[in-house]
Design a protein around this motif. Structure first.
Motif, mmCIF file in Angstrom:
data_model
loop_
_atom_site.group_PDB
_atom_site.id
_atom_site.type_symbol
_atom_site.label_atom_id
_atom_site.label_comp_id
_atom_site.label_asym_id
_atom_site.label_seq_id
_atom_site.Cartn_x
_atom_site.Cartn_y
_atom_site.Cartn_z
ATOM 1 N N THR A 46 0.826 -1.208 0.000
ATOM 2 C CA THR A 46 0.000 0.000 0.000
ATOM 3 C C THR A 46 0.859 1.256 0.000
ATOM 4 O O THR A 46 2.044 1.211 0.351
ATOM 5 N N GLY A 47 0.240 2.359 -0.352
ATOM 6 C CA GLY A 47 0.911 3.642 -0.278
ATOM 7 C C GLY A 47 1.281 3.998 1.145
ATOM 8 O O GLY A 47 2.296 4.641 1.391
ATOM 9 N N GLY A 48 0.467 3.572 2.093
ATOM 10 C CA GLY A 48 0.757 3.823 3.500
ATOM 11 C C GLY A 48 2.029 3.132 3.948
ATOM 12 O O GLY A 48 2.825 3.699 4.707
ATOM 13 N N GLN A 49 2.238 1.907 3.484
ATOM 14 C CA GLN A 49 3.475 1.197 3.806
ATOM 15 C C GLN A 49 4.667 1.900 3.186
ATOM 16 O O GLN A 49 5.707 2.056 3.823
ATOM 17 N N ALA A 50 4.523 2.319 1.930
ATOM 18 C CA ALA A 50 5.603 3.031 1.252
ATOM 19 C C ALA A 50 5.963 4.292 2.024
ATOM 20 O O ALA A 50 7.140 4.566 2.279
ATOM 21 N N LYS A 51 4.951 5.052 2.417
ATOM 22 C CA LYS A 51 5.171 6.283 3.172
ATOM 23 C C LYS A 51 5.927 6.001 4.471
ATOM 24 O O LYS A 51 6.880 6.710 4.801
ATOM 25 N N TYR A 52 5.538 4.962 5.183
ATOM 26 C CA TYR A 52 6.177 4.607 6.443
ATOM 27 C C TYR A 52 7.667 4.331 6.244
ATOM 28 O O TYR A 52 8.515 4.888 6.944
ATOM 29 N N PHE A 53 7.990 3.444 5.308
ATOM 30 C CA PHE A 53 9.391 3.070 5.090
ATOM 31 C C PHE A 53 10.216 4.245 4.589
ATOM 32 O O PHE A 53 11.362 4.428 5.001
ATOM 33 N N ILE A 54 9.650 5.039 3.694
ATOM 34 C CA ILE A 54 10.384 6.183 3.148
ATOM 35 C C ILE A 54 10.640 7.222 4.235
ATOM 36 O O ILE A 54 11.770 7.687 4.406
#
Length: 62
Positions: free
Chosen positions: A15-23
């Motif tokens: 998800t985009g939320g996961q991407a945001k978290y890791f970034i």
């Protein structure tokens, strides 16, 4: 393509939320440097590194 979209495109996150978290936590590198902007525009030849794997933007790997 933006960095968060690239992570989803490569199926590295679901998800985009996961991407945001890791970034935002500095867990993604672009060209060897931590990148915390999920909207970072990627160019052909950029190297994205995530969880020990490197991917060539515009390349044929992965």
């Amino acid at each position: 393509m933006k960095l968060d979209q690239f992570l989803k495109f490569k199926c590295l996150v679901a998800t985009g939320g996961q991407a945001k978290y890791f970034i935002q936590n500095g867990e993604v590198e672009v060209n060897g440097h931590p990148e915390t902007r999920r909207g970072r525009q990627l160019s052909d030849g950029d190297i994205v590194t995530f969880q020990g794997q490197s991917f060539d933007v515009g390349g044929t790997d992965g």
